[in-house]
Scaffold this motif. Sequence first.
Motif, PDB file in Angstrom:
ATOM      1  N   ASN A   1      -6.930  63.607   9.417  1.00 47.40           N
ATOM      2  CA  ASN A   1      -5.794  62.953  10.076  1.00 47.40           C
ATOM      3  C   ASN A   1      -4.499  63.750   9.939  1.00 47.40           C
ATOM      4  N   LEU A   2      -4.387  64.578   8.903  1.00 40.43           N
ATOM      5  CA  LEU A   2      -3.190  65.401   8.739  1.00 40.43           C
ATOM      6  C   LEU A   2      -3.285  66.716   9.515  1.00 40.43           C
ATOM      7  N   MET A   3      -4.379  66.905  10.249  1.00 39.35           N
ATOM      8  CA  MET A   3      -4.553  68.085  11.102  1.00 39.35           C
ATOM      9  C   MET A   3      -4.289  67.738  12.567  1.00 39.35           C
ATOM     10  N   ALA A   4      -3.695  66.591  12.817  1.00 43.99           N
ATOM     11  CA  ALA A   4      -3.755  65.957  14.125  1.00 43.99           C
ATOM     12  C   ALA A   4      -3.064  66.712  15.244  1.00 43.99           C
ATOM     13  N   ASN A   5      -1.940  67.377  14.966  1.00 48.15           N
ATOM     14  CA  ASN A   5      -1.117  67.922  16.047  1.00 48.15           C
ATOM     15  C   ASN A   5      -1.072  69.445  16.012  1.00 48.15           C
ATOM     16  N   ASN A   6      -1.244  70.064  17.159  1.00 48.36           N
ATOM     17  CA  ASN A   6      -0.823  71.455  17.298  1.00 48.36           C
ATOM     18  C   ASN A   6       0.489  71.430  18.053  1.00 48.36           C
ATOM     19  N   VAL A   7       1.524  71.930  17.421  1.00 47.01           N
ATOM     20  CA  VAL A   7       2.878  71.832  17.950  1.00 47.01           C
ATOM     21  C   VAL A   7       3.305  73.197  18.477  1.00 47.01           C
ATOM     22  N   PHE A   8       3.847  73.225  19.691  1.00 40.95           N
ATOM     23  CA  PHE A   8       4.388  74.433  20.299  1.00 40.95           C
ATOM     24  C   PHE A   8       5.906  74.261  20.375  1.00 40.95           C
ATOM     25  N   CYS A   9       6.629  75.179  19.750  1.00 43.17           N
ATOM     26  CA  CYS A   9       8.065  74.989  19.613  1.00 43.17           C
ATOM     27  C   CYS A   9       8.778  76.337  19.603  1.00 43.17           C
TER      28      CYS A   9
ATOM     29  N   SER B   1      -5.421  67.601  18.113  1.00 44.51           N
ATOM     30  CA  SER B   1      -6.365  68.659  17.758  1.00 44.51           C
ATOM     31  C   SER B   1      -7.392  68.197  16.741  1.00 44.51           C
ATOM     32  N   TRP B   2      -8.475  69.006  16.648  1.00 42.72           N
ATOM     33  CA  TRP B   2      -9.527  68.809  15.649  1.00 42.72           C
ATOM     34  C   TRP B   2     -10.079  67.384  15.666  1.00 42.72           C
ATOM     35  N   GLY B   3     -10.270  66.875  16.900  1.00 37.14           N
ATOM     36  CA  GLY B   3     -10.915  65.575  17.060  1.00 37.14           C
ATOM     37  C   GLY B   3     -10.040  64.393  16.771  1.00 37.14           C
ATOM     38  N   ASN B   4      -8.731  64.559  16.730  1.00 38.53           N
ATOM     39  CA  ASN B   4      -7.842  63.457  16.383  1.00 38.53           C
ATOM     40  C   ASN B   4      -7.366  62.632  17.569  1.00 38.53           C
ATOM     41  N   HIS B   5      -7.558  63.114  18.781  1.00 41.29           N
ATOM     42  CA  HIS B   5      -7.215  62.271  19.933  1.00 41.29           C
ATOM     43  C   HIS B   5      -8.123  61.050  19.917  1.00 41.29           C
ATOM     44  N   PRO B   6      -7.589  59.856  20.163  1.00 43.50           N
ATOM     45  CA  PRO B   6      -8.448  58.663  20.144  1.00 43.50           C
ATOM     46  C   PRO B   6      -9.679  58.785  21.034  1.00 43.50           C
ATOM     47  N   ALA B   7      -9.549  59.516  22.140  1.00 45.97           N
ATOM     48  CA  ALA B   7     -10.694  59.678  23.038  1.00 45.97           C
ATOM     49  C   ALA B   7     -11.721  60.652  22.501  1.00 45.97           C
TER      50      ALA B   7
ATOM     51  N   LYS C   1     -10.917  85.246  23.244  1.00 45.06           N
ATOM     52  CA  LYS C   1     -10.504  84.613  24.497  1.00 45.06           C
ATOM     53  C   LYS C   1      -9.368  83.630  24.262  1.00 45.06           C
ATOM     54  N   SER C   2      -9.365  82.978  23.106  1.00 44.76           N
ATOM     55  CA  SER C   2      -8.316  82.009  22.800  1.00 44.76           C
ATOM     56  C   SER C   2      -6.951  82.676  22.682  1.00 44.76           C
ATOM     57  N   ILE C   3      -6.917  83.931  22.246  1.00 42.57           N
ATOM     58  CA  ILE C   3      -5.648  84.664  22.214  1.00 42.57           C
ATOM     59  C   ILE C   3      -5.112  84.821  23.635  1.00 42.57           C
ATOM     60  N   GLY C   4      -5.979  85.166  24.560  1.00 39.68           N
ATOM     61  CA  GLY C   4      -5.563  85.316  25.950  1.00 39.68           C
ATOM     62  C   GLY C   4      -5.039  84.032  26.559  1.00 39.68           C
ATOM     63  N   ASP C   5      -5.466  82.888  26.019  1.00 39.57           N
ATOM     64  CA  ASP C   5      -5.022  81.602  26.555  1.00 39.57           C
ATOM     65  C   ASP C   5      -3.557  81.297  26.257  1.00 39.57           C
ATOM     66  N   PHE C   6      -2.913  82.137  25.437  1.00 31.81           N
ATOM     67  CA  PHE C   6      -1.485  81.937  25.189  1.00 31.81           C
ATOM     68  C   PHE C   6      -0.621  82.446  26.345  1.00 31.81           C
TER      69      PHE C   6
ATOM     70  N   ILE D   1      -1.073  74.144  27.872  1.00 32.17           N
ATOM     71  CA  ILE D   1      -1.244  73.590  26.522  1.00 32.17           C
ATOM     72  C   ILE D   1      -2.540  72.792  26.448  1.00 32.17           C
ATOM     73  N   ALA D   2      -2.827  72.009  27.481  1.00 34.64           N
ATOM     74  CA  ALA D   2      -4.080  71.247  27.494  1.00 34.64           C
ATOM     75  C   ALA D   2      -5.286  72.169  27.430  1.00 34.64           C
ATOM     76  N   GLN D   3      -5.180  73.359  28.047  1.00 39.35           N
ATOM     77  CA  GLN D   3      -6.266  74.334  28.036  1.00 39.35           C
ATOM     78  C   GLN D   3      -6.579  74.807  26.622  1.00 39.35           C
ATOM     79  N   LYS D   4      -5.611  74.713  25.711  1.00 34.10           N
ATOM     80  CA  LYS D   4      -5.838  75.144  24.335  1.00 34.10           C
ATOM     81  C   LYS D   4      -6.801  74.222  23.580  1.00 34.10           C
ATOM     82  N   SER D   5      -7.267  73.158  24.222  1.00 33.18           N
ATOM     83  CA  SER D   5      -8.353  72.373  23.621  1.00 33.18           C
ATOM     84  C   SER D   5      -9.576  73.240  23.380  1.00 33.18           C
ATOM     85  N   TYR D   6      -9.712  74.325  24.151  1.00 36.58           N
ATOM     86  CA  TYR D   6     -10.839  75.240  23.946  1.00 36.58           C
ATOM     87  C   TYR D   6     -10.696  76.022  22.642  1.00 36.58           C
ATOM     88  N   GLU D   7      -9.554  75.946  22.020  1.00 34.99           N
ATOM     89  CA  GLU D   7      -9.397  76.493  20.683  1.00 34.99           C
ATOM     90  C   GLU D   7      -9.381  75.394  19.631  1.00 34.99           C
ATOM     91  N   PHE D   8      -8.711  74.280  19.922  1.00 37.36           N
ATOM     92  CA  PHE D   8      -8.431  73.298  18.880  1.00 37.36           C
ATOM     93  C   PHE D   8      -9.310  72.050  18.942  1.00 37.36           C
TER      94      PHE D   8
END
Length: 598
Positions: free
Chosen positions: A75-83, A96-102, A371-376, A419-426
Amino acid sequence: MANMIETDALIVGSGPAGATSAALLGMYGVKHILVTKYGWLADTPRAHITNQRAMEVLRDLGLEEKALAQATKQNLMANNVFCQSLAGEELGRLYSWGNHPARRADYELASPVSICDLPQNLLEPILLEAAGQRGTAIRFNTEFVDLVQDAAHVTATVKDRLSGEAYQIRAKYLIGADGSRSRVAEVVGLPMEGEMGRAGSMNIVAHVDLTKYVAHRPSVLYWVLQPGAQIGGIGAGVVRMVRPWNEWLFIWGYDLSQGERKLSDDEAISIVRNLVGDETLDVTIRSTSTWTVNEMYAGHYSSGRVFCMGDAVHRHPPTNGLGSNTSIQDAYNLCWKLKYVLENKSSPALLDSYSAERQPVGQQIVKRANKSIGDFEPIFEAVGLLSSADPAEARRNMEARKAATPESKERRRRLYQAIAQKSYEFNCHGVEMNQRYASAAVIADGTPEPAFTRDHELYYHATTWPGAHLPHVWIEHHGVRKSTLDLAGKGRFTLLTGIGGEGWRSAAAAVEAAYGVSVDVVTIGPAGSDALDIYADWYRQSEVEEDGCVLVRPDLYVAWRAREAMPNASDVLVNVFGALLGRTAGIDHRAEASVAAA
């Protein structure tokens, strides 16, 4: 030179792959020695995301509770923050890491264990302590130098780094788990594909209290997008939690063409304050180091009696958090096979399945991580960071993304999509869980491979198809709620059946009589069965009839299954094991034909 030391298996390296191998071989009762050129274990956090497959291995080793006691929970891994910085504007956030309710249910349905964040410097002592307690002979400050092989042994030359003395260890098999600069892989000439040193990164480990910037949006990764962040490294600046919320690892890229960066503490503090966006921070630097982004994997993992694993055969950046997890799975795949071969219960041909099964996984994760690096890049483009080489102009363009104009509206759309595409990493649950093996250690049942019904990288697809991982469901066994995974493992084969499957128990006895291999038989079903199918989930998940069976390997992968009971079950199962163990001499080919038809 000192007298020769004899053992059954020699492990070179004490990282996640080597330490896991030692703990497993210890649990399996295999005589072995572990050598490492270092005086102790990892002294920096390095790898940290610990996924469900790795935690399942720790569970089988009896180490899950120790690991969770040291880990940061899911639960403490929940957010990937872009800032723009921790104190600056937030550009976007991703569950991230399965923390979305869905997504949470996907993770809970997939395994009895939870993903967690367990830094490598905390994981390695847990594994090596367990190894030592189970009989591993551990030799620190002992450097692997060279090896020679013959038909029956590997003779390694090692050097005591304290005394300078060289001596030899002769083993029946050698495991090369000595990292991305593997001397073992070099000596045996494993073929490597790809490129080392594609980009440069700096790591700064520091103690600094960031509670006010992060406690309201807990995460293990905060991505800092500012001018210069796209140069080198892994796509952006990173503030990575080590221990909440006062121990951190800061990552910033650098241009490899300018040579390796050597950071002073003052320079490191400046980078930390810049990433956080607070020039008043009280920062204590613990360590600094540099590393390179790699994209390299071995074409195969073994040569004769030498088997390599971990970073020795798959070298990639930390994106997706696949490194130590894949290393642990390499060990889990190989060690039970060594046990059966060393106990003369299997032909050495069983060991050929190690590379056949694990090399495709290593190749996949190396490509996925890079590939995940390229997704940035789409994120940088959407916020305006790539619009100008002038930092001041780039910042003005980032600010303009908030304007009420058609152009800015389109940029915001692209940013949210990127950002949503980064689900393929997180949230790459399928990359972590969907491996299906194809080798001689898997016996086909004549059914086609089941198709993935959802994106195979994002979602796990449970199946008992031979070559897939045993699905997890909750059952009740001896009055205790357990996972189906808890019925297997511990270095033993397990056969799961149900009402009407009594013939499989006789078949298991026939296997033990033929090969000396004991098979645990567990019936799952209504009251009176060995295990109570409390929610009827196994009934729905097993994909076989109640009187059929699912044969599970010691590494929790399905070796074979039968849809229903068979009148010649003993002959069939004996022949299945003959094929698995490479002991097919004298097979009744009528029974062999029934295996193919099963």
